[in-house]
Design an enzyme around this catalytic site. Structure first.
Site, mmCIF file in Angstrom:
data_model
loop_
_atom_site.group_PDB
_atom_site.id
_atom_site.type_symbol
_atom_site.label_atom_id
_atom_site.label_comp_id
_atom_site.label_asym_id
_atom_site.label_seq_id
_atom_site.Cartn_x
_atom_site.Cartn_y
_atom_site.Cartn_z
ATOM 1 N N ASP A 35 -3.712 4.229 -7.380
ATOM 2 C CA ASP A 35 -3.067 2.918 -7.468
ATOM 3 C C ASP A 35 -2.593 2.651 -8.890
ATOM 4 O OD1 ASP A 35 -3.760 2.674 -4.902
ATOM 5 O OD2 ASP A 35 -4.951 0.835 -5.124
ATOM 6 N N ALA A 36 -3.436 3.040 -9.867
ATOM 7 C CA ALA A 36 -3.093 2.746 -11.261
ATOM 8 C C ALA A 36 -1.804 3.470 -11.650
ATOM 9 C CB ALA A 36 -4.238 3.158 -12.177
ATOM 10 N N ASP A 39 1.029 1.698 -10.002
ATOM 11 C CA ASP A 39 1.315 0.451 -10.722
ATOM 12 C C ASP A 39 2.108 0.721 -11.994
ATOM 13 O OD1 ASP A 39 0.046 -0.933 -8.785
ATOM 14 O OD2 ASP A 39 -1.783 -1.352 -9.932
ATOM 15 N N SER A 84 3.393 -10.704 -1.933
ATOM 16 C CA SER A 84 2.642 -9.777 -2.754
ATOM 17 C C SER A 84 2.199 -10.563 -3.988
ATOM 18 C CB SER A 84 3.587 -8.643 -3.118
ATOM 19 O OG SER A 84 2.934 -7.728 -3.909
ATOM 20 N N LEU A 85 1.436 -9.949 -4.865
ATOM 21 C CA LEU A 85 0.924 -10.710 -6.007
ATOM 22 C C LEU A 85 1.303 -10.064 -7.320
ATOM 23 C CD1 LEU A 85 -2.746 -11.511 -4.948
ATOM 24 C CD2 LEU A 85 -0.878 -13.135 -5.222
ATOM 25 N N GLU A 116 -11.123 -15.896 -5.540
ATOM 26 C CA GLU A 116 -11.941 -15.121 -4.602
ATOM 27 C C GLU A 116 -11.742 -13.631 -4.808
ATOM 28 O OE1 GLU A 116 -10.627 -16.908 -0.898
ATOM 29 O OE2 GLU A 116 -9.575 -15.061 -0.421
ATOM 30 N N LYS A 118 -10.663 -9.925 -4.562
ATOM 31 C CA LYS A 118 -9.494 -9.257 -3.988
ATOM 32 C C LYS A 118 -10.017 -8.017 -3.272
ATOM 33 C CE LYS A 118 -4.798 -7.793 -5.076
ATOM 34 N NZ LYS A 118 -4.778 -6.497 -4.399
ATOM 35 N N ASP A 120 -10.169 -4.651 -1.236
ATOM 36 C CA ASP A 120 -9.310 -3.475 -1.180
ATOM 37 C C ASP A 120 -9.243 -2.978 0.259
ATOM 38 O OD1 ASP A 120 -7.618 -1.740 -2.300
ATOM 39 O OD2 ASP A 120 -9.121 -0.601 -3.428
ATOM 40 N N ARG A 139 1.240 -5.955 7.320
ATOM 41 C CA ARG A 139 2.174 -6.607 6.419
ATOM 42 C C ARG A 139 3.555 -5.959 6.460
ATOM 43 N NH1 ARG A 139 1.481 -7.159 -0.092
ATOM 44 N NH2 ARG A 139 1.594 -4.891 0.036
ATOM 45 N N GLU A 176 -7.742 -9.915 5.138
ATOM 46 C CA GLU A 176 -7.828 -8.526 4.711
ATOM 47 C C GLU A 176 -8.832 -7.807 5.601
ATOM 48 O OE1 GLU A 176 -5.755 -7.749 2.359
ATOM 49 O OE2 GLU A 176 -6.442 -5.899 1.390
ATOM 50 N N TYR A 228 -8.153 -15.160 4.187
ATOM 51 C CA TYR A 228 -7.967 -15.742 2.860
ATOM 52 C C TYR A 228 -6.794 -16.719 2.762
ATOM 53 C CZ TYR A 228 -4.698 -11.816 2.396
ATOM 54 O OH TYR A 228 -3.697 -10.908 2.602
ATOM 55 N N LYS A 293 -5.650 -18.498 -7.231
ATOM 56 C CA LYS A 293 -4.553 -19.290 -6.645
ATOM 57 C C LYS A 293 -4.620 -20.715 -7.171
ATOM 58 C CE LYS A 293 -5.403 -16.637 -2.512
ATOM 59 N NZ LYS A 293 -5.912 -16.601 -1.167
ATOM 60 N N LYS A 317 -6.853 -7.938 -12.191
ATOM 61 C CA LYS A 317 -7.298 -6.640 -11.667
ATOM 62 C C LYS A 317 -8.412 -6.034 -12.520
ATOM 63 C CE LYS A 317 -4.287 -4.132 -9.310
ATOM 64 N NZ LYS A 317 -4.285 -3.465 -8.036
ATOM 65 N N CYS A 409 -29.146 33.171 -8.472
ATOM 66 C CA CYS A 409 -29.383 31.856 -9.068
ATOM 67 C C CYS A 409 -28.870 31.850 -10.510
ATOM 68 C CB CYS A 409 -30.876 31.545 -9.044
ATOM 69 S SG CYS A 409 -31.313 30.096 -10.023
ATOM 70 N N CYS A 412 -32.236 31.543 -12.898
ATOM 71 C CA CYS A 412 -33.301 32.547 -13.010
ATOM 72 C C CYS A 412 -32.873 33.916 -12.507
ATOM 73 C CB CYS A 412 -34.551 32.077 -12.274
ATOM 74 S SG CYS A 412 -34.391 32.135 -10.488
ATOM 75 N N CYS A 427 -31.883 28.713 -4.244
ATOM 76 C CA CYS A 427 -32.502 29.768 -5.048
ATOM 77 C C CYS A 427 -33.825 30.105 -4.396
ATOM 78 C CB CYS A 427 -32.709 29.265 -6.472
ATOM 79 S SG CYS A 427 -33.946 30.206 -7.398
ATOM 80 N N CYS A 433 -38.673 29.591 -10.633
ATOM 81 C CA CYS A 433 -37.369 29.342 -11.262
ATOM 82 C C CYS A 433 -37.529 28.170 -12.227
ATOM 83 C CB CYS A 433 -36.333 29.026 -10.191
ATOM 84 S SG CYS A 433 -34.769 28.427 -10.877
HETATM 85 S S1 IVH Z 1 -3.789 -13.846 -1.280
HETATM 86 C C1 IVH Z 1 0.200 -15.394 -1.918
HETATM 87 N N1 IVH Z 1 -6.331 -13.230 -1.281
HETATM 88 O O1 IVH Z 1 -3.800 -8.409 -1.981
HETATM 89 C C2 IVH Z 1 -1.110 -14.800 -1.866
HETATM 90 N N2 IVH Z 1 -4.735 -11.492 -1.089
HETATM 91 O O2 IVH Z 1 -1.203 -7.983 -3.643
HETATM 92 C C3 IVH Z 1 -1.137 -13.577 -1.073
HETATM 93 N N3 IVH Z 1 -5.709 -9.271 -0.874
HETATM 94 O O3 IVH Z 1 -1.315 -8.222 0.409
HETATM 95 C C4 IVH Z 1 -2.372 -12.865 -1.042
HETATM 96 N N4 IVH Z 1 -7.801 -9.890 -0.941
HETATM 97 O O4 IVH Z 1 -3.598 -7.627 1.115
HETATM 98 C C5 IVH Z 1 -5.062 -12.775 -1.214
HETATM 99 N N5 IVH Z 1 -8.617 -12.767 -1.276
HETATM 100 C C6 IVH Z 1 -7.360 -12.351 -1.203
HETATM 101 C C7 IVH Z 1 -7.054 -10.994 -1.054
HETATM 102 C C8 IVH Z 1 -5.721 -10.606 -1.008
HETATM 103 C C9 IVH Z 1 -6.992 -8.878 -0.836
HETATM 104 C C10 IVH Z 1 -4.546 -8.387 -0.809
HETATM 105 C C11 IVH Z 1 -3.587 -8.738 0.288
HETATM 106 C C12 IVH Z 1 -2.258 -8.874 -0.342
HETATM 107 C C13 IVH Z 1 -2.461 -8.212 -1.676
HETATM 108 C C14 IVH Z 1 -1.607 -8.890 -2.706
#
Ligand code: IVH
Length: 676
Positions: A35-36, A39, A84-85, A116, A118, A120, A139, A176, A228, A293, A317, A409, A412, A427, A433
């Site tokens: 993911d990193a 990103d 998305s965020l 809250e 996030k 995965d 999604r 999620e 969520y 949020k 993150k 081994c 030994c 072993c 040993c």
């Molecule tokens: S809120 C407008 N809350 O993160 C707010 N998202 O990159 C929309 N996700 O697609 C998302 N835990 O799959 C929200 N507690 C949480 C979440 C959460 C995981 C994921 C979700 C979303 C992605 C956003």
């Protein structure tokens, strides 16, 4: 050449790469990069597009969310897009975001935020009409996802009908879906045992499980969900804050995260994020950060949305728990019971908040399953405090050197053997040993065994290498002068170690049995043996049939115990230890059926810190208790650790006795050493 031609080329390349990785991730559930890394590519694209807004194209991945929907499922258009965020990773970025929000809202007053974890996992959109679940979709690209209704219906956290009377005529519930870490581990262990492909990580597992064409397969997966948020809501009622949304969801019977919290100001968000990070390793699900949020709906609306990302929310993150690196070599380590374990030597990589240069590979089957070669690029996973693991080989140029099990081994030089029943090679030299001897001594001295403080791994290595100690019994003949001559030892620490060795002589039978290091005999089994037989002699002389009567002892464990006790070398060491003065209080042998907790039903909830839940369970069973999964009027005692939820509330409502972990430990120790 103009600068913009270079930029155009780079943009085209970035978009191609991102499209490719989007497809691997969203459509094929089989990512090639972490993911990193993804990103980083995406960040570069956004930065270039911000500098050159004239070069933004409508089909740029920056203008869409996720991958194109796959075709096997019907397409569903979300009534309201799934957003998305934006993300940030530092305090400075978070406070800058808050400042932007305040400036747009033209306010200097402190803002309230709903925070809250996030999760995965995989986002879903579940539509309820007059309280009935009518549709569930992934999604997808944010506008259109896949219809996974039949699959989502199999998830017990997702109610097919919402509770309550004043329900909106139509509501989109956003949540999620994820696989708990324990369920993931169990699924993978079973998959490997069956010869099936295990899941790469819990998130991929959740995505793959949700996109099964046969919903019966989904039903067999340990999927869970946290709600969520909401999308479209028809009718008169609208929430006025995010906090109210979560409460409404909970009231309707949607599971929401109990760790959510409403706070004021970016600093409190940070404090929340830090405190959650310190709990990350003990959570039963993977999180990659915190979602923050703006709480007030009116403020959310005033802030609005930009290219599929709300301005009113941000993901803070955490360090990624996955990264790719290069497998430099594989070395073989010898464990306490002779098990030869391959260990990956990696090009150091930052993952899960630390630099990792080693990862476990378990056994040769695992190497074959991963199809590993030295020189491969590999995906490394490190979640919480768990030992880093090589999850898979990353497609691309392959390494060249094959990995072979050594013939002898590596410590030994004795022969290595492998039985048909086991994936592990061992072993054959046993305690001859030096590696096995060292590990056996480390186990003997460890906290849950003889608990000899100050007798650490390095000191044991030195004692074995210098020939001072052959067996555990030799520890009791050590004097301060001998110890003081060893590297990194002074007179004072030598005297302390001698005192700790002396103090360890008075122990319990359960600890002593555990300290012997019999294969497959953990603390719980050791405790069960002590309680069942009451004396060491009875354990040593027990027949296989007799051993099988002990709760928690099956045929394989019984065989290991029997073999261990039959070996004269082991009996000699035990005799020498007793000769040296190791003792324990006598246990009165109880008659059958008079187990101290017979007739009682216990329930464990929340996390335990000093032992695993399964060990606690085994020890309670050994004492005659029944251990149940839910609280009822029949429950005798509830043990609640941190994070205990509804079971604790129920126990309190029913007036059932509740104890914490410290009280449980005290009770176990008391009952195990004197069960009558
Ligand atoms: S809120 C407008 N809350 O993160 C707010 N998202 O990159 C929309 N996700 O697609 C998302 N835990 O799959 C929200 N507690 C949480 C979440 C959460 C995981 C994921 C979700 C979303 C992605 C956003």
């Amino acid at each position: 050449m103009s600068a913009s031609s270079d930029v155009r080329k780079e943009l085209a390349r970035l978009r191609r790469e991102i499209e490719h990785h989007n497809r691997r991730y969203h459509t094929l559930d089989d990512p090639e990069i972490s993911d990193a890394q993804f990103d980083a590519l995406f960040d570069r694209l956004l930065a270039l597009e911000a500098e050159h807004p004239e070069l933004v194209t409508r089909d740029s991945p920056s203008q869409r969310v996720g991958g194109a929907p796959a075709t096997a499922f019907a397409a569903v258009t979300h009534a309201q897009p799934m957003l998305s965020l934006d993300k940030c990773t530092t305090e400075a970025e978070l406070t800058a975001w808050e400042a932007r929000c305040q400036s747009r809202l033209d306010t200097e007053s402190p803002m309230r935020y709903a925070c809250e974890p996030k999760i995965d996992g995989v986002a879903v959109n579940i539509t309820y009409e007059r309280g009935e679940l009518v549709r569930a979709a992934t999604r997808g690209d944010g506008q259109t996802g896949e219809d996974v209704t039949a699959n989502v219906r199999t998830i017990t956290d997702v109610p097919s009908r919402l509770r309550g009377r004043k329900l909106p005529p139509l509501i989109e519930v956003r949540g999620e879906i994820y696989i708990p870490i324990a369920g993931f581990a169990k699924f993978n262990a079973d998959a490997v045992a069956r010869g099936d492909k295990p899941m790469v990580n819990p998130r991929n597992g959740a995505a793959g499980s949700l996109r099964q064409l046969d919903h019966r397969i989904t039903a067999a997966r340990p999927l869970r969900m946290f709600g969520y948020g909401v999308g479209r809501i028809d009718g008169d009622w609208q929430p006025s804050t995010q906090t109210q949304t979560s409460e409404a969801l909970e009231g309707w019977g949607i599971r929401v995260n109990p760790k959510r919290k409403t706070v004021v100001g970016a600093m409190q968000c940070l404090r929340y994020a830090e405190s959650l990070l310190s709990e990350r390793a003990s959570l039963d699900y993977e999180i990659d950060g915190v979602v923050i949020k703006v709480d007030e709906r009116a403020q959310q609306e005033a802030l609005g949305t930009i290219t599929r990302r709300p301005r009113w929310a941000i993901a803070y993150k955490y360090p990624a728990e996955e990264a790719t690196t290069v497998l430099l070599d594989v070395e073989f380590q010898v464990g306490r019971t002779g098990a030869i374990t391959p260990v990956a030597r990696l090009e150091p990589v930052f993952v899960g908040g630390v630099t990792v240069s080693n990862a476990t590979l378990h056994n040769m089957d695992e190497i074959r399953r991963l199809d590993l070669r030295i020189g491969d690029r590999v995906l490394v996973h490190r979640a919480g405090d768990v030992i880093p693991k090589v999850a898979k080989v990353v497609p691309g140029p392959r390494g060249t050197r094959e990995i072979a099990l050594p013939k002898v081994c590596p410590v030994c030089g004795a022969e290595i053997f492998q039985t048909d029943e086991e994936a592990i090679a061992r072993c054959s030299a046993g305690l001859d040993c030096p590696a096995q001897r060292k590990e056996a001594l480390k186990h003997f001295a460890s906290r849950l065994a003889m608990d000899i403080e100050g007798l650490g791994d390095k000191l044991i290595d030195a004692l074995v290498e210098n020939g001072h100690v052959q067996s555990a019994a030799d520890l009791y003949g050590l004097d301060a002068a001998t110890l003081a001559e060893l590297p990194r030892m002074g007179e004072k620490s030598a005297a302390n170690v001698v005192a700790a060795i002396e103090a360890s002589k008075s122990t319990t039978l359960a600890r002593f049995i555990y300290a012997l290091g019999i294969r497959e005999v953990g603390e719980a089994t050791a405790a069960a043996l002590a309680t069942h037989f009451g004396s060491l002699d009875h354990v040593l002389d027990a027949s296989i049939e007799g051993l099988l009567e002990v709760p928690d002892v099956g045929p394989i464990v019984a065989e290991h115990i029997h073999t261990f006790c039959a070996q004269s070398a082991n009996r000699d060491v035990i005799a020498a230890l007793q000769q040296a003065g190791v003792t324990w209080p006598a246990i009165e042998v109880r008659s059958k059926g008079a187990a101290p907790l017979a007739g009682q039903t216990w329930v464990l909830t929340g996390t335990l810190e000093s032992m695993s839940r399964s060990d606690a369970k085994a020890r309670l069973i050994a004492l005659g208790a029944k251990v149940a999964g839910s609280v009822s009027a029949k429950t005798t005692q509830v043990v609640a650790g941190p994070g205990a939820g509804s079971k604790l509330t129920q126990a309190q409502a029913l007036g059932i006795a509740v104890m914490d972990e410290a009280e449980l430990l005290a009770a176990l120790q008391r009952l195990e050493s004197n069960p009558v």
